[in-house]
Design a protein around this motif. Structure first.
Motif, PDB file in Angstrom:
ATOM      1  N   THR A  43      -3.387   0.391   5.995  1.00  0.00           N
ATOM      2  CA  THR A  43      -3.884   0.499   7.155  1.00  0.00           C
ATOM      3  C   THR A  43      -3.721  -1.536   7.157  1.00  0.00           C
ATOM      4  O   THR A  43      -4.129  -1.617   8.462  1.00  0.00           O
ATOM      5  CB  THR A  43      -5.612   0.445   6.544  1.00  0.00           C
ATOM      6  OG1 THR A  43      -5.618  -0.603   4.926  1.00  0.00           O
ATOM      7  CG2 THR A  43      -6.235   1.642   5.962  1.00  0.00           C
ATOM      8  N   GLY A  44      -2.867  -1.964   5.901  1.00  0.00           N
ATOM      9  CA  GLY A  44      -3.063  -3.166   6.468  1.00  0.00           C
ATOM     10  C   GLY A  44      -3.760  -4.567   6.091  1.00  0.00           C
ATOM     11  O   GLY A  44      -4.424  -5.213   6.187  1.00  0.00           O
ATOM     12  N   ARG A  45      -5.044  -3.360   5.564  1.00  0.00           N
ATOM     13  CA  ARG A  45      -6.310  -4.551   5.128  1.00  0.00           C
ATOM     14  C   ARG A  45      -6.155  -4.403   3.658  1.00  0.00           C
ATOM     15  O   ARG A  45      -6.071  -3.055   3.593  1.00  0.00           O
ATOM     16  CB  ARG A  45      -7.460  -3.606   6.374  1.00  0.00           C
ATOM     17  CG  ARG A  45      -9.013  -3.795   5.867  1.00  0.00           C
ATOM     18  CD  ARG A  45      -9.516  -2.761   6.967  1.00  0.00           C
ATOM     19  NE  ARG A  45     -11.098  -3.836   6.651  1.00  0.00           N
ATOM     20  CZ  ARG A  45     -11.904  -3.142   5.852  1.00  0.00           C
ATOM     21  NH1 ARG A  45     -11.897  -2.556   5.305  1.00  0.00           N
ATOM     22  NH2 ARG A  45     -13.535  -3.535   5.412  1.00  0.00           N
ATOM     23  N   VAL A  46      -6.829  -5.319   3.291  1.00  0.00           N
ATOM     24  CA  VAL A  46      -7.385  -5.761   2.181  1.00  0.00           C
ATOM     25  C   VAL A  46      -8.782  -5.273   1.842  1.00  0.00           C
ATOM     26  O   VAL A  46      -9.399  -6.038   2.155  1.00  0.00           O
ATOM     27  CB  VAL A  46      -6.723  -7.288   1.440  1.00  0.00           C
ATOM     28  CG1 VAL A  46      -6.833  -6.866   0.188  1.00  0.00           C
ATOM     29  CG2 VAL A  46      -5.390  -7.280   1.786  1.00  0.00           C
ATOM     30  N   GLN A  50       0.467  -1.092  -0.549  1.00  0.00           N
ATOM     31  CA  GLN A  50       0.395  -0.243  -0.171  1.00  0.00           C
ATOM     32  C   GLN A  50       0.967   1.273   0.157  1.00  0.00           C
ATOM     33  O   GLN A  50       0.285   1.708  -0.864  1.00  0.00           O
ATOM     34  CB  GLN A  50      -0.851  -0.085   0.857  1.00  0.00           C
ATOM     35  CG  GLN A  50      -2.188  -1.036   1.096  1.00  0.00           C
ATOM     36  CD  GLN A  50      -2.716  -1.587   2.022  1.00  0.00           C
ATOM     37  OE1 GLN A  50      -1.890  -0.952   3.380  1.00  0.00           O
ATOM     38  NE2 GLN A  50      -4.026  -1.479   2.479  1.00  0.00           N
ATOM     39  N   SER A  51       2.155   1.168   0.389  1.00  0.00           N
ATOM     40  CA  SER A  51       2.831   2.367   0.569  1.00  0.00           C
ATOM     41  C   SER A  51       3.482   2.680  -0.752  1.00  0.00           C
ATOM     42  O   SER A  51       3.466   4.142  -1.433  1.00  0.00           O
ATOM     43  CB  SER A  51       3.957   1.764   1.897  1.00  0.00           C
ATOM     44  OG  SER A  51       4.543   3.032   1.549  1.00  0.00           O
ATOM     45  N   ALA A  52       3.744   1.284  -0.941  1.00  0.00           N
ATOM     46  CA  ALA A  52       4.363   1.606  -2.661  1.00  0.00           C
ATOM     47  C   ALA A  52       3.407   2.279  -3.855  1.00  0.00           C
ATOM     48  O   ALA A  52       4.564   2.551  -4.536  1.00  0.00           O
ATOM     49  CB  ALA A  52       5.525   0.407  -2.710  1.00  0.00           C
ATOM     50  N   SER A  53       2.127   1.769  -3.409  1.00  0.00           N
ATOM     51  CA  SER A  53       1.393   1.951  -4.413  1.00  0.00           C
ATOM     52  C   SER A  53       0.997   3.375  -4.042  1.00  0.00           C
ATOM     53  O   SER A  53      -0.527   3.632  -4.793  1.00  0.00           O
ATOM     54  CB  SER A  53       0.413   0.934  -4.424  1.00  0.00           C
ATOM     55  OG  SER A  53       0.913  -0.152  -4.932  1.00  0.00           O
ATOM     56  N   SER A  82      -3.924  -5.845 -10.334  1.00  0.00           N
ATOM     57  CA  SER A  82      -4.420  -4.840 -11.765  1.00  0.00           C
ATOM     58  C   SER A  82      -2.763  -5.656 -12.071  1.00  0.00           C
ATOM     59  O   SER A  82      -2.012  -5.289 -12.066  1.00  0.00           O
ATOM     60  CB  SER A  82      -3.517  -2.548 -11.576  1.00  0.00           C
ATOM     61  OG  SER A  82      -3.582  -2.345 -12.852  1.00  0.00           O
ATOM     62  N   PRO A  83      -3.270  -5.690 -13.828  1.00  0.00           N
ATOM     63  CA  PRO A  83      -1.343  -5.702 -14.189  1.00  0.00           C
ATOM     64  C   PRO A  83      -0.277  -4.932 -14.346  1.00  0.00           C
ATOM     65  O   PRO A  83       0.499  -4.520 -14.778  1.00  0.00           O
ATOM     66  CB  PRO A  83      -2.290  -5.889 -15.954  1.00  0.00           C
ATOM     67  CG  PRO A  83      -3.620  -5.497 -15.970  1.00  0.00           C
ATOM     68  CD  PRO A  83      -4.208  -5.260 -14.432  1.00  0.00           C
ATOM     69  N   ASP A  84      -0.488  -3.289 -13.979  1.00  0.00           N
ATOM     70  CA  ASP A  84       0.592  -2.592 -13.456  1.00  0.00           C
ATOM     71  C   ASP A  84       0.645  -2.646 -12.277  1.00  0.00           C
ATOM     72  O   ASP A  84       1.283  -1.510 -11.732  1.00  0.00           O
ATOM     73  CB  ASP A  84      -0.163  -1.133 -14.249  1.00  0.00           C
ATOM     74  CG  ASP A  84      -1.152  -0.454 -15.588  1.00  0.00           C
ATOM     75  OD1 ASP A  84      -0.305  -1.415 -16.020  1.00  0.00           O
ATOM     76  OD2 ASP A  84      -1.846  -0.198 -15.749  1.00  0.00           O
ATOM     77  N   ALA A  85      -0.020  -3.208 -11.574  1.00  0.00           N
ATOM     78  CA  ALA A  85       0.729  -3.057 -10.125  1.00  0.00           C
ATOM     79  C   ALA A  85       2.207  -3.365  -9.954  1.00  0.00           C
ATOM     80  O   ALA A  85       3.018  -3.563 -10.208  1.00  0.00           O
ATOM     81  CB  ALA A  85       0.166  -4.814  -9.438  1.00  0.00           C
ATOM     82  N   ARG A  86       2.560  -2.296  -8.481  1.00  0.00           N
ATOM     83  CA  ARG A  86       4.589  -2.240  -8.730  1.00  0.00           C
ATOM     84  C   ARG A  86       4.530  -2.782  -7.553  1.00  0.00           C
ATOM     85  O   ARG A  86       4.010  -3.725  -6.548  1.00  0.00           O
ATOM     86  CB  ARG A  86       4.409  -0.427  -7.873  1.00  0.00           C
ATOM     87  CG  ARG A  86       3.423   0.444  -8.573  1.00  0.00           C
ATOM     88  CD  ARG A  86       4.507   1.815  -8.209  1.00  0.00           C
ATOM     89  NE  ARG A  86       3.624   2.709  -9.045  1.00  0.00           N
ATOM     90  CZ  ARG A  86       4.163   3.873  -9.092  1.00  0.00           C
ATOM     91  NH1 ARG A  86       4.605   4.070  -7.351  1.00  0.00           N
ATOM     92  NH2 ARG A  86       3.395   5.423  -9.602  1.00  0.00           N
ATOM     93  N   SER A  87       6.066  -3.079  -8.170  1.00  0.00           N
ATOM     94  CA  SER A  87       6.570  -4.426  -7.219  1.00  0.00           C
ATOM     95  C   SER A  87       6.848  -3.524  -5.779  1.00  0.00           C
ATOM     96  O   SER A  87       6.742  -2.320  -5.791  1.00  0.00           O
ATOM     97  CB  SER A  87       7.602  -4.851  -7.447  1.00  0.00           C
ATOM     98  OG  SER A  87       8.487  -3.667  -8.210  1.00  0.00           O
ATOM     99  N   PHE A  88       7.657  -3.915  -4.539  1.00  0.00           N
ATOM    100  CA  PHE A  88       7.629  -3.329  -3.645  1.00  0.00           C
ATOM    101  C   PHE A  88       8.820  -4.094  -2.640  1.00  0.00           C
ATOM    102  O   PHE A  88       9.304  -5.010  -3.616  1.00  0.00           O
ATOM    103  CB  PHE A  88       6.756  -3.287  -2.734  1.00  0.00           C
ATOM    104  CG  PHE A  88       6.012  -4.276  -2.254  1.00  0.00           C
ATOM    105  CD1 PHE A  88       6.088  -4.779  -0.767  1.00  0.00           C
ATOM    106  CD2 PHE A  88       5.448  -4.836  -2.930  1.00  0.00           C
ATOM    107  CE1 PHE A  88       5.939  -6.076  -0.673  1.00  0.00           C
ATOM    108  CE2 PHE A  88       4.813  -6.595  -2.542  1.00  0.00           C
ATOM    109  CZ  PHE A  88       4.686  -7.234  -1.483  1.00  0.00           C
ATOM    110  N   THR A  89       9.492  -3.232  -1.800  1.00  0.00           N
ATOM    111  CA  THR A  89      10.336  -3.985  -1.046  1.00  0.00           C
ATOM    112  C   THR A  89       9.397  -4.493   0.316  1.00  0.00           C
ATOM    113  O   THR A  89       9.007  -4.603   0.613  1.00  0.00           O
ATOM    114  CB  THR A  89      11.480  -2.308  -0.476  1.00  0.00           C
ATOM    115  OG1 THR A  89      11.881  -1.713  -1.434  1.00  0.00           O
ATOM    116  CG2 THR A  89      12.076  -3.329   0.216  1.00  0.00           C
ATOM    117  N   ALA A  90       9.934  -5.872   0.207  1.00  0.00           N
ATOM    118  CA  ALA A  90       9.638  -6.791   1.032  1.00  0.00           C
ATOM    119  C   ALA A  90       9.849  -6.544   2.382  1.00  0.00           C
ATOM    120  O   ALA A  90      10.940  -6.108   2.580  1.00  0.00           O
ATOM    121  CB  ALA A  90      10.193  -8.118   1.037  1.00  0.00           C
ATOM    122  N   PRO A  91       8.615  -6.912   3.591  1.00  0.00           N
ATOM    123  CA  PRO A  91       9.256  -6.037   4.530  1.00  0.00           C
ATOM    124  C   PRO A  91       9.796  -6.928   5.574  1.00  0.00           C
ATOM    125  O   PRO A  91      10.233  -8.194   4.991  1.00  0.00           O
ATOM    126  CB  PRO A  91       7.839  -5.858   5.489  1.00  0.00           C
ATOM    127  CG  PRO A  91       7.212  -6.920   4.583  1.00  0.00           C
ATOM    128  CD  PRO A  91       7.668  -6.935   3.533  1.00  0.00           C
TER     129      PRO A  91
END
Length: 310
Positions: free
Chosen positions: A288-291, A280-283, A301-310
Motif C-alpha cells: 500500500t505504501g502506507r505505514v 511490504q512486498s518482500a515481507s 522487528s529484529p527479524d525484519a527482512r532486507s529488500f531490493t531498493a527501488p
C-alpha cells in the motif's frame, strides 16, 4: 673447612612469566574461531553492533551471515559438529541460540541471533565463555590433538565426580537436559492447594500489588523502534513530518540491498512511499505504501527482512 654452595647457572623464569605463558596457552583463539565460522557460512567478518559495546570482552568477534538463525544453526552443526559442545540451547524461545566451540586454547562462546543492525539476516557473536574458561572432561578431538595439555583427566582426579556428559565451566556444571541426574533433580509437582469451604475463615486480604501497564503504542522489548507508533504514515498533499517518519526512513535505509549510505530527512515523500512498498512486498504484507501498525511492527522487528531498493 666450610664450603660455600655455588648456585647453578640456570636462566631465571619468574612466576609472572610462567603464569603469562600458561594463560596464553589456554586462551581461546576468538579471531580464528570467527574466521572459521565466516568461512563455513559464507559470511562476513565485521565490527560488532554499537549496542554490544558494553557486552562481553574487548576481544569479542562478530560475523554477519545470510539466512535465518535456524538455517545458520543447521549449517554450523553440519560443518563444526565435531567441535561443538552437545546440543544448542536458548533462553528466549529460540529468538537466539548458543553453544560452545572447541579451539586449541579452550572453548569459545558462540551465539546466533537476528542482526540488530539489519546489515545481515543473522549475527554470529563469539566471545570468551561468560562463566570463565571451560574445562571439559572430554575435549573435542581436534582440540585434544592440537593441544596435548588439554585436560582429559577423570573428574575424580580433580576432586569431584561429574554426571555423564557434564562439563565444568568455572564454578558452573553444565549437564545435558536428558541426563538422569537432571531428571532426578527436578522437583515433583506441588500438590493442589486445598479448596476453601464455607466453614473455614476467609483469608486475609492480600497486600496490594503494583501493576505496570504499557500505554497503547509503547515500544515493546522486541521492537527496535526509537519512538512508539502513534499514527499511520502515508503520502499526502501536505507532507507528514516528524521523528516517526525519520525513524521509518532510517530503518528502511538499513534494510535496503544493495546497501545505501545516508539517512532520512523526516518528510514522508514519494521516495519513502516507494521504499515502503518494496519492503511490504518482500515481507508478504499488503503493498500500500502506507505505514500502518502491522507494517510498523514488521519493519522494526529484529527479524525484519532486507529488500531490493527501488
Amino acid at each position: 673447612m666450610n664450603r660455600r654452595s655455588t648456585p647453578l647457572n640456570v636462566p631465571a623464569l619468574t612466576l609472572a612469566a610462567l603464569l603469562s605463558t600458561h594463560a596464553q596457552a589456554r586462551t581461546p583463539d576468538l579471531t580464528g574461531a570467527a574466521t572459521r565460522a565466516a568461512a563455513a557460512l559464507n559470511g562476513v567478518l565485521r565490527n560488532c553492533p554499537a549496542s554490544f559495546e558494553t557486552i562481553g570482552t574487548p576481544g569479542k568477534q562478530c560475523v554477519g551471515a545470510p539466512g535465518t538463525t535456524e538455517q545458520v544453526r543447521q549449517t554450523l552443526t553440519a560443518t563444526l559438529k565435531d567441535d561443538l559442545y552437545g546440543v544448542w540451547r536458548s533462553r528466549d524461545e529460540q529468538r537466539s541460540v548458543f553453544n560452545w566451540l572447541g579451539t586449541p586454547g579452550g572453548f569459545v562462546y558462540l551465539r546466533l541471533q537476528p542482526d540488530p543492525d539489519g546489515r545481515a539476516q543473522t549475527l554470529v557473536y563469539l566471545d570468551l565463555p561468560p562463566d570463565g574458561d571451560p574445562t571439559p572432561d572430554t575435549p573435542p578431538a581436534s582440540a585434544t590433538a592440537s593441544n596435548p595439555t588439554a585436560s582429559n583427566a577423570a573428574p575424580a582426579a580433580r576432586g569431584a565426580t561429574l554426571p555423564a556428559g557434564a562439563v565444568q565451566m568455572g564454578g558452573v556444571t553444565l549437564t545435558p537436559l536428558d541426563s538422569p541426574s537432571v531428571q532426578a533433580a527436578r522437583p515433583a509437582p506441588a500438590p493442589p492447594a486445598p479448596q476453601l469451604t464455607a466453614s473455614r475463615p476467609a483469608p486475609a486480604a492480600p497486600t496490594p500489588t503494583l501493576v505496570v501497564t504499557l500505554a497503547p503504542g509503547a515500544v515493546t522489548a522486541r521492537s527496535l523502534a526509537p519512538v512508539p507508533f502513534s499514527r499511520p504514515l502515508s503520502l499526502q498533499t501536505s507532507r507528514l513530518n516528524g521523528p516517526d517518519v525519520l525513524a521509518v526512513q532510517n530503518r528502511l535505509i538499513r534494510l535496503m540491498r544493495p546497501v545505501r549510505p545516508g539517512q532520512g530527512d523526516g518528510w514522508f515523500g514519494p521516495v519513502t512511499a516507494d521504499a515502503v512498498r518494496a519492503f511490504q512486498s518482500a515481507s508478504g504484507l499488503p503493498v500500500t505504501g502506507r505505514v500502518d501498525r502491522a507494517t510498523w511492527d514488521r519493519l522494526f522487528s529484529p527479524d525484519a527482512r532486507s529488500f531490493t531498493a527501488p
